[in-house]
Design a protein around this motif. Sequence first.
Motif, PDB file in Angstrom:
ATOM      1  N   GLY A 131      34.517  31.875  34.533  1.00 43.87           N
ATOM      2  CA  GLY A 131      35.361  32.963  34.034  1.00 43.87           C
ATOM      3  C   GLY A 131      35.332  34.168  34.949  1.00 43.87           C
ATOM      4  N   TRP A 141      42.453  33.599  26.558  1.00 47.83           N
ATOM      5  CA  TRP A 141      41.664  33.422  27.783  1.00 47.83           C
ATOM      6  C   TRP A 141      40.193  33.174  27.455  1.00 47.83           C
ATOM      7  CZ3 TRP A 141      37.904  36.398  30.516  1.00 47.83           C
ATOM      8  CH2 TRP A 141      37.728  36.046  31.860  1.00 47.83           C
ATOM      9  N   LEU A 142      39.643  33.928  26.501  1.00 45.46           N
ATOM     10  CA  LEU A 142      38.251  33.719  26.090  1.00 45.46           C
ATOM     11  C   LEU A 142      38.042  32.289  25.580  1.00 45.46           C
ATOM     12  CD1 LEU A 142      37.603  37.071  24.187  1.00 45.46           C
ATOM     13  CD2 LEU A 142      36.389  36.317  26.257  1.00 45.46           C
ATOM     14  N   ASP A 194      37.463  33.387  38.001  1.00 52.51           N
ATOM     15  CA  ASP A 194      38.887  33.524  37.660  1.00 52.51           C
ATOM     16  C   ASP A 194      39.300  34.996  37.675  1.00 52.51           C
ATOM     17  OD1 ASP A 194      41.426  32.209  36.356  1.00 52.51           O
ATOM     18  OD2 ASP A 194      40.940  33.928  35.090  1.00 52.51           O
ATOM     19  N   SER A 195      38.479  35.846  37.086  1.00 56.21           N
ATOM     20  CA  SER A 195      38.772  37.281  37.075  1.00 56.21           C
ATOM     21  C   SER A 195      38.856  37.835  38.487  1.00 56.21           C
ATOM     22  CB  SER A 195      37.680  38.043  36.304  1.00 56.21           C
ATOM     23  OG  SER A 195      37.738  37.762  34.935  1.00 56.21           O
ATOM     24  N   LYS A 236      38.492  29.682  28.649  1.00 57.71           N
ATOM     25  CA  LYS A 236      37.357  29.736  29.580  1.00 57.71           C
ATOM     26  C   LYS A 236      36.022  29.457  28.879  1.00 57.71           C
ATOM     27  CE  LYS A 236      40.001  30.623  32.975  1.00 57.71           C
ATOM     28  NZ  LYS A 236      40.268  29.559  33.973  1.00 57.71           N
ATOM     29  N   TRP A 296      35.094  39.629  29.794  1.00 61.72           N
ATOM     30  CA  TRP A 296      34.027  38.866  30.450  1.00 61.72           C
ATOM     31  C   TRP A 296      32.767  39.717  30.597  1.00 61.72           C
ATOM     32  CZ3 TRP A 296      31.159  40.082  34.687  1.00 61.72           C
ATOM     33  CH2 TRP A 296      30.246  39.108  35.105  1.00 61.72           C
ATOM     34  N   LEU A 346      34.290  31.209  26.891  1.00 62.70           N
ATOM     35  CA  LEU A 346      33.361  32.329  27.007  1.00 62.70           C
ATOM     36  C   LEU A 346      32.770  32.739  25.654  1.00 62.70           C
ATOM     37  CD1 LEU A 346      35.294  34.385  29.677  1.00 62.70           C
ATOM     38  CD2 LEU A 346      33.018  33.384  29.936  1.00 62.70           C
ATOM     39  N   PRO A 349      30.412  28.372  32.080  1.00 63.91           N
ATOM     40  CA  PRO A 349      31.669  29.073  31.808  1.00 63.91           C
ATOM     41  C   PRO A 349      31.641  30.549  32.215  1.00 63.91           C
ATOM     42  CG  PRO A 349      31.036  27.718  29.923  1.00 63.91           C
ATOM     43  CD  PRO A 349      29.872  27.692  30.883  1.00 63.91           C
ATOM     44  N   ASP A 362      40.880  41.007  30.801  1.00 61.62           N
ATOM     45  CA  ASP A 362      40.108  39.757  30.776  1.00 61.62           C
ATOM     46  C   ASP A 362      38.748  39.966  31.448  1.00 61.62           C
ATOM     47  OD1 ASP A 362      42.270  38.620  29.518  1.00 61.62           O
ATOM     48  OD2 ASP A 362      42.913  37.417  31.237  1.00 61.62           O
ATOM     49  N   TYR A 363      38.759  40.666  32.566  1.00 58.14           N
ATOM     50  CA  TYR A 363      37.497  40.963  33.252  1.00 58.14           C
ATOM     51  C   TYR A 363      36.581  41.805  32.362  1.00 58.14           C
ATOM     52  CZ  TYR A 363      34.335  43.518  36.354  1.00 58.14           C
ATOM     53  OH  TYR A 363      33.235  44.110  36.906  1.00 58.14           O
TER      54      TYR A 363
END
Length: 361
Positions: A141, A48-49, A144-145, A52, A94, A54, A137, A90-91
């Motif tokens: 990101g 995911w990182l 998305d979270s 996105k 982020w 990130l 991004p 994921d959050y």
Amino acid sequence: MHAFSHSTTSTPTAVPVPPALSLPVIESAFPRQLHPYWPRLQEKTRTWLLEKRLMPADKVEEYADGLCYTDLMAGYYIGAPEDVLQAIADYSAWFFVWDDRHDRDIVHRRPAAWRRLRFRLHAALDSPEDHLHHEDPLVAGFADSMVRLYSFLPGTWNARFARHFHTVIEAYDREFRNRTQGIIPSVEEYLALRRLTFAHWIWTDLLEPAAGLELPDAVRKHQAYRRAALLSQEFAAWYNDLCSLPKEIAGDEVHNLGISLVKHDGLTLEEAVTEVRRRVEGSISDFQVAEREALEFADSLADGTVSGKEISAAVRACVCNMRNWFSSVYWFHHESGRYMVDSWDDRSTPPYVNNEAAGEK
């Protein structure tokens, strides 16, 4: 003292804890747990990182697993459905990247970039679907979270989470001003600000989707529940201050309980470290009392109705995970590359950050 790291290899390795940071009560009375989904969680968050954008691909490859962000969440939200834990992890990843961007914007004196990001995050929090393809991004990101986290519980929970995170964004802005102006807050000012920059109520809110139920306001605001929640978060924030003091002194930080104690209470650095440790240990013993009261409160909610039984079970699950936060935070600080300042080429520049002026593009 040692723990066994689950983090970077399939073979557990011993992780030493420096004596000054060792907390025997955590090691003996707060056994560590890890969600069984953790190996896939780590893999999916890493992907995911990358997707996105990130973190740069080379930094994801070299540092993502060793930063142990997924370990921290997998040790906390035990019992969460896999999709909930994945969204939280994921959050969380982020959040760390956002924290690093905030830090770099301060270090490189980019107030305009920070102001733009601040306003964009406020907007994305209120309407994440409109920001899924944002040019930055970090904003995309985040959106998305939020779309994912908002999908688990009713709109009332979403509104509360958004309200809490709006205050976190503004607290980060106050920290930005303090650091760029060299203002070291008083101890009381710092403690109040820290509850926001550490996002105490955000991580507490996320206990509910992990438990599968939005708690009624009367339950969530009950003194027994709220005190246990606050103490678990205070421990995490103060222990983080204890462990990150060398990193933050190297980075010319002004936000650390130890730094405030030195500046405003006239303590030596050694005395300040002792006082932070005293507060950390106090939060553990206070939690153990509050935990018993919170579990008794959970039991009292089982009133013979189906709803009462569900709420009672959810509160018990939340309180059990408050307990898990202690061991997860503790070992994270000794396993994560985020705090290994002595191994960095430049003690003021973490090797895992994108040090370019991303916010000015």
